[in-house]
Design a protein around this motif. Structure first.
Motif, PDB file in Angstrom:
ATOM      1  N   PHE A 182       0.856  -1.206   0.000  1.00  0.00           N
ATOM      2  CA  PHE A 182       0.000   0.000   0.000  1.00  0.00           C
ATOM      3  C   PHE A 182       0.891   1.254   0.000  1.00  0.00           C
ATOM      4  CE2 PHE A 182      -4.544  -0.954   0.720  1.00  0.00           C
ATOM      5  CZ  PHE A 182      -4.509  -2.321   0.943  1.00  0.00           C
ATOM      6  N   ALA A 183       1.939   1.220   0.827  1.00  0.00           N
ATOM      7  CA  ALA A 183       2.850   2.368   0.925  1.00  0.00           C
ATOM      8  C   ALA A 183       3.545   2.606  -0.404  1.00  0.00           C
ATOM      9  CB  ALA A 183       3.878   2.121   2.027  1.00  0.00           C
ATOM     10  N   ALA A 184       4.056   1.517  -0.993  1.00  0.00           N
ATOM     11  CA  ALA A 184       4.772   1.637  -2.268  1.00  0.00           C
ATOM     12  C   ALA A 184       3.835   2.121  -3.370  1.00  0.00           C
ATOM     13  CB  ALA A 184       5.396   0.289  -2.646  1.00  0.00           C
ATOM     14  N   ALA A 185       2.604   1.603  -3.371  1.00  0.00           N
ATOM     15  CA  ALA A 185       1.628   1.990  -4.403  1.00  0.00           C
ATOM     16  C   ALA A 185       1.400   3.500  -4.373  1.00  0.00           C
ATOM     17  CB  ALA A 185       0.312   1.246  -4.197  1.00  0.00           C
ATOM     18  N   CYS A 186       1.268   4.054  -3.177  1.00  0.00           N
ATOM     19  CA  CYS A 186       1.036   5.498  -3.041  1.00  0.00           C
ATOM     20  C   CYS A 186       2.295   6.286  -3.398  1.00  0.00           C
ATOM     21  CB  CYS A 186       0.623   5.830  -1.606  1.00  0.00           C
ATOM     22  SG  CYS A 186      -0.969   5.125  -1.163  1.00  0.00           S
ATOM     23  N   GLN A 187       3.413   5.808  -2.900  1.00  0.00           N
ATOM     24  CA  GLN A 187       4.676   6.533  -3.119  1.00  0.00           C
ATOM     25  C   GLN A 187       5.015   6.635  -4.609  1.00  0.00           C
ATOM     26  OE1 GLN A 187       7.980   4.702  -1.102  1.00  0.00           O
ATOM     27  NE2 GLN A 187       9.371   6.418  -1.483  1.00  0.00           N
ATOM     28  N   ILE A 188       4.827   5.536  -5.376  1.00  0.00           N
ATOM     29  CA  ILE A 188       5.202   5.649  -6.795  1.00  0.00           C
ATOM     30  C   ILE A 188       4.217   6.524  -7.560  1.00  0.00           C
ATOM     31  CG2 ILE A 188       6.638   3.593  -7.160  1.00  0.00           C
ATOM     32  CD1 ILE A 188       4.239   2.352  -8.484  1.00  0.00           C
ATOM     33  N   GLY A 189       2.973   6.607  -7.093  1.00  0.00           N
ATOM     34  CA  GLY A 189       2.036   7.563  -7.707  1.00  0.00           C
ATOM     35  C   GLY A 189       2.600   8.969  -7.585  1.00  0.00           C
ATOM     36  N   ALA A 190       3.150   9.271  -6.413  1.00  0.00           N
ATOM     37  CA  ALA A 190       3.734  10.595  -6.177  1.00  0.00           C
ATOM     38  C   ALA A 190       5.025  10.779  -6.978  1.00  0.00           C
ATOM     39  CB  ALA A 190       4.008  10.770  -4.679  1.00  0.00           C
TER      40      ALA A 190
END
Ligand code: IPE
Ligand code: IPE
Ligand code: MG
Ligand code: MG
Length: 331
Positions: A182-190
């Motif tokens: 979940f963290a990685a999914a959000c971070q790469i969006g950014a």
């Protein structure tokens, strides 16, 4: 909230990124056509049977939070969903699960060997997608996440049948096996949208807290959901001796007789058909579901706080909607 309401809520959230999600589905469909029919049959069985697509939705919306107007986020979203799908294929083998997304699991239908191998294939497709995007930073985030997830699943395996793990250890496990993605999914969006480092970290923190809450609720649903809504079997964690938060709390609050019950069923795996019902009764008696809900809510509050620095926008509202869904969900 009842299941029909939560379905409407998720539907509304998905609507906001409908176009992007269908583009992502095209990427997924293209990359699951291996030379071998079994790859397509097996992955399609799981992918076409739905799934909430929460993680790729997060990637897409986090990119939109910055007003991102390119299309690189589609391939990253697909990579995230591939990693998730591969993890589920492997997880169902390890957990000996027979129902997922309302259908027989791939391992149930095609056997463990096929599930492991196709899971590996999907994982490699995720990495090919990322390499093609030429972003070392995104590759770093998602490959690290993959390693942490695998480590989390092994940590969990090592903790099986152990009623004395602490709540801190439990959180460490779910952080690794679930929240990290979940963290990685959000971070790469950014990252794809050129967010600043503090912004990328804020979204990473948002995803991490959301993921922890999501898994706590999943662990409560394993004892309390309706099978038809959840699309997975109930009581799987109990059957496997997987010690999750509802059990940890019930065990901690148990009297001697009740402790003996948990030791027989979860440590020694000596279980009778009526034991699951008694386990659920004890979890309720000791108010452990409410404890889980309170814990999940406190992580959701942390996730919400991580968003506070971003100016108001539709994307931000959708992210808040996902936080509500994570708590209210019944599937
Ligand atoms: C299942 O994740 C694995 C957990 C982390 C509990 P989801 O509940 O997001 O699964 P799908 O993709 O919607 O089936
Ligand atoms: C989540 O744990 C699995 C991973 C994220 C690898 P669970 O084992 O609880 O997930 P479900 O309940 O099978 O979906
Ligand atoms: Mg499982
Ligand atoms: Mg579960």
């Amino acid at each position: 909230m009842n299941p029909i309401q939560t379905k409407i809520t998720l539907h509304k959230l998905k609507n906001f990124v409908k176009e992007d999600l269908s583009q992502m589905d095209l990427v997924i469909a293209r990359l699951t056509h291996g030379k071998e029919q079994l790859i397509f049959k097996l992955s399609n069985h799981l992918i076409a049977s739905g799934g909430k697509r929460l993680r790729p939705i997060l990637t897409i919306i986090c990119a939109k939070l910055f007003g991102y107007a390119g299309n690189k986020h589609i391939d990253f979203a697909a990579a995230v969903e591939f990693i998730h799908t591969a993890t589920l294929l492997h997880d169902d083998v390890v957990d000996e699960s027979s129902l997922r997304r309302g259908k027989p699991t791939a391992n149930h239908q095609w056997g463990n060997k096929a599930s492991i191998l196709v899971g590996d294939f999907l994982l490699s497709q995720a990495f090919k997608l990322m390499v093609a995007q030429n972003s070392l930073e995104a590759l770093d985030i998602l490959s690290s996440a993959s390693a942490v997830i695998a480590e989390g699943e092994v940590m969990q395996l090592a903790a099986t049948n152990n009623l004395t793990i602490t709540e801190i250890q439990y959180i460490e496990i779910i952080k690794a096996k679930t929240a990290e993605l979940f963290a990685a999914a959000c971070q790469i969006g950014a990252v794809v949208a050129n967010g600043s480092e503090p912004e990328n970290q804020a979204l990473r923190h948002f995803g991490m807290s959301l993921g922890i809450a999501f898994q706590i609720i999943d662990d409560a649903l394993d004892y309390s959901a309706n099978i038809m809504d959840l699309g997975k079997d109930i009581g799987n964690d109990f059957k496997e001796g997987k010690v999750t938060l509802p059990v940890l709390i019930a065990y901690r609050r148990s009297n001697e007789l009740e402790k003996a019950f948990w030791l027989r069923t979860m440590k020694l795996l000596d279980q009778k058909p009526e034991d699951l019902e008694q386990a659920i009764d004890l979890i309720k008696k000791h108010d452990a579901f409410n404890y889980c809900l309170d814990q999940a809510k406190s992580y959701i509050n942390q996730a919400s706080a991580a968003l506070s620095g971003f100016p108001p926008s539709e994307a931000k509202l959708i992210l808040s909607g996902i936080l509500d869904f994570a708590i209210e969900r019944s599937y």
